[in-house]
Design an enzyme around this catalytic site. Structure first.
Site: not given
Length: 217
Positions: A44, A138
């Site tokens: 990570c 959206d």
């Protein structure tokens, strides 16, 4: 896990850049939410730095970046120093703190019974918090990819997918296997030949009635 086509759940959370409400923060932009099982994990660390280095590419496409890790924000701030030291890129986007696991559970990355705190949980306990979500203006999820902890994510591929998604949104085009910007695209199956003539007056190459290749301008 949240599926493609669903509305991305809204939430409030603390981040390294202050408290946000996710939908309001996203506004009318595209967004990438990518998650991590714990701070100070090796793979990570490389990913967060790589994403920081690619931030201008995402900005060029009107895409906001936000990370999440199942640890408090104060821990993220310390980790950010390691990320810059290792990768040469300072984290230049907000990182969500999820010490109560609420966002991870809301997005289906952890089961409801996972508890209510990140304390005492190892990275292996949170191994499923390794997802990339691409979210449209959206607020609909357009992509959801889950990775194992030992495999670093390919963010060039995420950019390629965003280019494809935006091509679909803007020009009603789909993209074939291994497509990259500049290659021919495919007229979406939802577009009739009659409508295609208006959208693509230059014509197309129909390999099959349902497979219509067109140059992208």
């Amino acid at each position: 896990m949240i599926q493609i086509g669903q509305i991305a759940p809204d939430f409030e959370a603390d981040t390294t850049e202050g408290r946000i409400r996710f939908h309001a923060w996203l506004g009318d932009s595209w967004g990438v939410l990518f998650s991590h099982p714990k701070d100070y994990t090796p793979v990570c660390t490389t990913e967060l730095g790589t994403m920081a280095g690619l931030a201008p590419e995402f900005a060029k496409r009107g895409v906001k970046i936000i990370g999440l890790s199942v640890d408090p924000v104060d821990s993220h701030k310390g980790w950010s120093k390691d990320i810059e030291d290792v990768t040469g890129h300072a984290v230049n986007y907000p990182m969500i703190g999820d010490p109560d696991l609420k966002v991870s559970k809301l997005y289906g990355m952890l089961p409801a019974g996972a508890g209510e705190t990140s304390q005492g949980r190892s990275a292996a306990d949170n191994a499923t918090v390794r997802t990339v979500f691409v979210i449209g203006p959206d607020k609909v999820v357009k992509l959801a990819l889950a990775y194992p902890m030992t495999t670093g994510r390919n963010f060039d591929e995420i950019l390629r997918v965003i280019d494809s998604l935006q091509l679909t949104a803007q020009k009603k085009l789909a993209t074939p296997a291994n497509w990259k910007p500049g290659d021919k695209a495919i007229i979406a199956a939802s577009v009739s030949d009659a409508d295609a003539k208006a959208l693509f007056p230059q014509g197309w190459d129909a390999k099959k009635p349902y497979l219509r290749y067109v140059e992208v301008k």
